[in-house]
Enzyme design. Sequence first.
Site, PDB file in Angstrom:
ATOM      1  N   CYS A 167       0.805  -1.224   0.000  1.00 15.48           N
ATOM      2  CA  CYS A 167       0.000   0.000   0.000  1.00 15.48           C
ATOM      3  C   CYS A 167       0.839   1.274   0.000  1.00 15.48           C
ATOM      4  CB  CYS A 167      -0.949  -0.016   1.187  1.00 15.48           C
ATOM      5  SG  CYS A 167      -1.967  -1.515   1.226  1.00 15.48           S
ATOM      6  N   HIS A 307      -2.777   7.611   6.722  1.00 14.93           N
ATOM      7  CA  HIS A 307      -3.003   6.323   6.074  1.00 14.93           C
ATOM      8  C   HIS A 307      -4.400   5.851   6.466  1.00 14.93           C
ATOM      9  CE1 HIS A 307      -1.992   2.715   3.988  1.00 14.93           C
ATOM     10  NE2 HIS A 307      -2.135   1.950   5.058  1.00 14.93           N
ATOM     11  N   GLU A 318      -0.938   4.857  14.208  1.00 10.56           N
ATOM     12  CA  GLU A 318      -0.619   6.072  13.447  1.00 10.56           C
ATOM     13  C   GLU A 318      -0.870   7.325  14.273  1.00 10.56           C
ATOM     14  OE1 GLU A 318      -1.336   8.099   9.048  1.00 10.56           O
ATOM     15  OE2 GLU A 318      -2.570   6.377   9.661  1.00 10.56           O
ATOM     16  N   LYS A 339      -9.630   7.822   3.041  1.00  9.68           N
ATOM     17  CA  LYS A 339     -10.069   6.451   2.767  1.00  9.68           C
ATOM     18  C   LYS A 339     -11.492   6.216   3.260  1.00  9.68           C
ATOM     19  CE  LYS A 339      -5.588   4.037   2.717  1.00  9.68           C
ATOM     20  NZ  LYS A 339      -4.661   5.138   3.029  1.00  9.68           N
ATOM     21  N   HIS A 344      -9.797   1.928   0.247  1.00  6.46           N
ATOM     22  CA  HIS A 344      -8.344   1.742   0.223  1.00  6.46           C
ATOM     23  C   HIS A 344      -7.945   1.242  -1.161  1.00  6.46           C
ATOM     24  CE1 HIS A 344      -4.356   0.950   1.214  1.00  6.46           C
ATOM     25  NE2 HIS A 344      -4.472   0.233   2.309  1.00  6.46           N
ATOM     26  N   PHE A 407       1.772  -3.631   3.821  1.00  5.08           N
ATOM     27  CA  PHE A 407       2.146  -4.951   4.313  1.00  5.08           C
ATOM     28  C   PHE A 407       3.641  -5.177   4.059  1.00  5.08           C
ATOM     29  CE2 PHE A 407      -2.269  -7.179   3.741  1.00  5.08           C
ATOM     30  CZ  PHE A 407      -2.758  -6.434   4.786  1.00  5.08           C
TER      31      PHE A 407
END
Length: 420
Positions: A167, A307, A318, A339, A344, A407
Amino acid sequence: MELKRVVVTGLGAVTPLGNDVQTTWENVKKGVSGAGPITHFDASQFKTQFACEVKDFDSTPYIDRKEARKMDQYAIYAISAAKMAIADSGMDLETVDKNEIGVVLGVGIGGIHTFEDEAGNYAVTGATIGPKYNPFFIPKMIADIAAGHISIEYGFHGPNYTTTSACASSTNALADAFNLIRLGKANAIITGGAEAAIWPAGVGGFNAMKALSTRNDDPQGASRPMSASRDGFVMGEGGVVLVLEELEHAKARGAKIYAEVAGCGMSADAYHITATHPEGLGAKLVMERALKDAGMTTSDIDYINMHGTSTHVGDISETKAIKEVFGEDAYKMNISSTKSMTGHLLGAAGAIEAMISVLAVQNDIVPPTINHDPEDKDEEIDYNMNFTFNKAQKREIRAALSNTFGFGGHNACAIFKKYK
């Protein structure tokens, strides 16, 4: 060596909120959700039956129908967005030095449509008639091919490749493009990202990981970052492209300038293949590195596009990282997760959030984090921070920071500032 300045001169987009930049931006400002029942395949047997799909997109103004049949959907999104961005930049392709223009895209997964369809066809026919694969199978599937198509289309002979870091892919692509230009390796780079993973293997795979929201009775309310009831991310798709250009090159041709790229950062969590570091270690490092690269302090940032995936651990880690990096300044800025509206976009997440951050800087508008109920509070999140819940806010945005985490522990961050 004096580093060159880099600016954004073109934008193109195919997103769940619109099939061009302006429509996408208008819906972002309004707080519109792009989520709805999945139409790309029959998802009735899946735990998650909704996503943020691109809607009613006709690629024929950008790609010949015959050529489109040789491309995976992710590449169609990327090429279409690139053509929009190049046109928007106003670049005269008859006079620019194409040897000094490159293409660097970010793609997390690539041709999953093509791979699943071809593998399924072999499973059905292979035992009886032997392997019979489409001759375009490999060039349709591979993740680098969209960048190749764009360079071939325009004759761009500069750096040409694809970054893959889950991502964080398209923010890594943007960072590479930024560095190539400021080091004098190119005059302009077509950058951004694309993804089209709303397909059985994509949805089923993320379901198996328990990463996706299963709020099938309320798709538009499912992506709810920073809310206690969040239960996973909502998958999105699309392609977003930015034209980055060396400042003097842009000025010499009278280009319009959306914003300046101030700096970028990269880091690794070195913690887990899918989970973010619980204390936000990698997120903290990447923001610190981006600020250092930009020569900025925490007080220079007015907006952070998080994010903010709407996962339990991710949102908490975060926000911890933002507080640790920004201290008291964390309470003076606006923060949001777009998002909540776009879903996403996986490998294209950094690209769409970069575009939104650039437009936020240009227009002095902070996009909202939608789907938050004031009673739906997570005790591990500090709500004294301004998450711009439910409604866009007007404020001066001198600079915006955009976070993306992938990831594998990949983290990338970009900072955009007003061009002066």
